[in-house]
Scaffold this motif. Structure first.
Motif, short mmCIF file in Angstrom:
data_model
loop_
_atom_site.label_atom_id
_atom_site.label_comp_id
_atom_site.label_asym_id
_atom_site.label_seq_id
_atom_site.Cartn_x
_atom_site.Cartn_y
_atom_site.Cartn_z
N ASP A 109 20.50 16.30 50.49
CA ASP A 109 19.37 16.72 51.32
C ASP A 109 19.80 17.66 52.45
N GLY A 110 20.69 18.58 52.13
CA GLY A 110 21.10 19.60 53.09
C GLY A 110 22.23 19.20 54.00
N ALA A 111 22.67 17.93 53.94
CA ALA A 111 23.76 17.50 54.82
C ALA A 111 25.12 17.95 54.31
N LEU A 112 25.22 18.26 53.03
CA LEU A 112 26.46 18.78 52.45
C LEU A 112 26.17 20.11 51.76
N LEU A 113 27.03 21.07 52.00
CA LEU A 113 27.01 22.35 51.29
C LEU A 113 28.37 22.53 50.64
N GLY A 114 28.52 23.54 49.80
CA GLY A 114 29.75 23.69 49.06
C GLY A 114 30.30 25.10 49.05
N LEU A 115 31.62 25.18 48.93
CA LEU A 115 32.34 26.43 48.67
C LEU A 115 33.14 26.20 47.39
N GLY A 116 32.86 26.97 46.36
CA GLY A 116 33.44 26.72 45.06
C GLY A 116 34.82 27.29 44.89
N LEU A 117 35.35 27.12 43.66
CA LEU A 117 36.63 27.67 43.25
C LEU A 117 36.44 28.79 42.25
N VAL A 118 37.46 29.64 42.13
CA VAL A 118 37.53 30.65 41.07
C VAL A 118 38.94 30.68 40.50
N SER A 119 39.06 31.21 39.29
CA SER A 119 40.38 31.39 38.66
C SER A 119 41.00 32.65 39.25
N LEU A 120 41.82 32.47 40.26
CA LEU A 120 42.23 33.57 41.14
C LEU A 120 42.92 34.72 40.42
N ALA A 121 43.70 34.43 39.39
CA ALA A 121 44.52 35.46 38.75
C ALA A 121 43.85 36.11 37.55
N ASP A 122 42.57 35.83 37.33
CA ASP A 122 41.86 36.38 36.17
C ASP A 122 40.62 37.12 36.64
N PRO A 123 40.69 38.46 36.80
CA PRO A 123 39.56 39.20 37.38
C PRO A 123 38.26 39.02 36.62
N ALA A 124 38.32 39.02 35.29
CA ALA A 124 37.08 38.87 34.52
C ALA A 124 36.46 37.51 34.76
N ALA A 125 37.29 36.47 34.79
CA ALA A 125 36.77 35.13 35.06
C ALA A 125 36.21 35.03 36.47
N VAL A 126 36.89 35.65 37.44
CA VAL A 126 36.42 35.61 38.82
C VAL A 126 34.99 36.14 38.92
N SER A 127 34.74 37.27 38.32
CA SER A 127 33.41 37.88 38.42
C SER A 127 32.34 36.96 37.85
N SER A 128 32.57 36.39 36.68
CA SER A 128 31.56 35.54 36.07
C SER A 128 31.41 34.23 36.85
N GLN A 129 32.51 33.68 37.35
CA GLN A 129 32.44 32.44 38.12
C GLN A 129 31.69 32.64 39.43
N LEU A 130 31.93 33.76 40.10
CA LEU A 130 31.22 34.02 41.35
C LEU A 130 29.73 34.26 41.11
N GLU A 131 29.41 34.89 40.01
CA GLU A 131 27.99 35.10 39.70
C GLU A 131 27.27 33.76 39.50
N ILE A 132 27.96 32.80 38.88
CA ILE A 132 27.37 31.47 38.73
C ILE A 132 27.21 30.81 40.09
N LEU A 133 28.23 30.90 40.96
CA LEU A 133 28.13 30.31 42.29
C LEU A 133 26.98 30.91 43.08
N ALA A 134 26.78 32.23 42.93
CA ALA A 134 25.72 32.90 43.68
C ALA A 134 24.33 32.44 43.26
N ARG A 135 24.20 31.87 42.06
CA ARG A 135 22.92 31.38 41.57
C ARG A 135 22.74 29.89 41.76
N THR A 136 23.75 29.23 42.31
CA THR A 136 23.74 27.76 42.36
C THR A 136 23.28 27.26 43.72
N GLU A 137 22.22 26.47 43.71
CA GLU A 137 21.67 25.95 44.96
C GLU A 137 22.67 25.05 45.67
#
Length: 330
Positions: A109-137
């Protein structure tokens, strides 16, 4: 993505959580595997001085928030869980953590927010993972280390994360990894000196490379008050004016760019927090705790309010950094 305003109160942007089923860290973790011994956490043979439930149990986190007068806590993985090598194991770990984090914040109920992880050494994976995070409430951004191998934020891997985060309007939290060095092997110096130096290196690389100028809308926060960066800022600015190689990457002095970054209040001293507020500006200082680590501020809201910019300023700064609106206390 934050679809609704978080709960009212002081916002702690720097706190850690890891579910028990992810204690088996990615295979490239430099400190060894994390595990429970009689209710205490160990990293390899290193005792972390943390009760297992403090890291993994959401009820324990919420109880600590009530005790410490924290209205909102932003959870990110502990730094030894950063996936620093490419491969399917890293991708699977990232997906599992981000899914678990999403589930936890959705029930808060808004008391917790999150900062996700990405696969740091894989540029293609980073882009897709961040796009998912950007759409995640409930997910405000991503947590990353200040160094990856021998390169910092201006290197290709971490620089790619920053560019993608800026493109997707995600906040970035930079957390040191306490990387081992032989000269710091005693007296906990890997932490007491190593962590502040890692953070200062990242701040300097972001400013002097011109990357922050390239990404004017990047919302980035350095924990532990930016490490030793506030105390070195005058030296960096002098070097920028004195040496062509220091100013080759950017056109503005370090002290000017410094005020466009965010820093948390985990400075362990009123004088250190006053220096940070002076050089960064009070609108760039956000409350942090480093919960549940041994170097955490056990009373983060009180310390930040009494010795920092004040309660309302801290809440406004955190909301700006996270890209959220806030609720008034009912």
């Amino acid at each position: 993505m934050i679809a609704a305003a978080p709960a009212p109160g002081v916002i702690d942007v720097h706190a850690h959580w890891l579910p028990r089923h992810l204690f088996d860290l990615p295979g490239d973790a430099p400190h060894g595997r994390m595990h429970d011994r009689d209710g205490q956490l160990f990293l390899g043979d290193l005792a972390l001085s943390i009760a297992t439930e403090a890291m993994s149990d959401v009820d324990a986190i919420r109880a600590d928030m009530r005790r410490a007068d924290v209205g909102v806590r932003v959870l990110s993985a502990p730094p030894f869980a950063f996936p620093t090598a490419p491969g399917p194991e890293a991708d699977s770990y990232v997906a599992a953590f981000n899914d678990a984090l999403t589930e936890v914040v959705a029930r808060a109920d808004g008391a917790l927010l999150g900062l996700g992880l990405v696969s740091l050494a894989d540029p293609a994976a980073v882009s897709s993972q961040l796009e998912i995070l950007a759409r995640t409430e409930g997910i405000a951004g991503v947590a990353i280390p200040p160094l990856l191998g021998a390169q910092s934020l201006d290197g290709p891997a971490l620089g790619h994360v920053l560019r993608e985060a800026a493109r997707l309007d995600l906040a970035v939290l930079v957390h040191p990894m306490q990387l081992p060095r032989p000269e710091w092997s005693a007296y906990y110096l890997n932490n007491l000196i190593g962590n502040p130096v890692e953070s200062a290196t990242a701040v300097a690389s972001l400013i002097l490379s011109g990357l922050k100028d390239e990404l004017p809308n990047l919302r980035i926060c350095f924990v532990h008050g930016g490490g030793c960066a506030p105390g070195l800022l005058g030296r960096w600015t002098h070097g920028w004016r004195a040496r062509a190689d220091v100013r080759a990457g950017n056109t503005r002095t370090p002290d000017e760019v410094f005020g466009e970054l965010f820093f948390d209040t985990v400075t362990h001293g009123a004088a250190q927090l006053a220096l940070l507020s002076n050089v960064a500006g009070t609108d760039r200082v956000v409350c942090g705790s480093d919960y549940p680590f041994d170097m955490a501020d056990a009373d983060p809201a009180r310390f930040a309010v009494e010795h920092g910019p004040g309660r309302e300023s801290l809440i406004r700064a955190a909301a700006t950094y996270l890209g959220v609106t806030t609720r008034s206390k009912e």
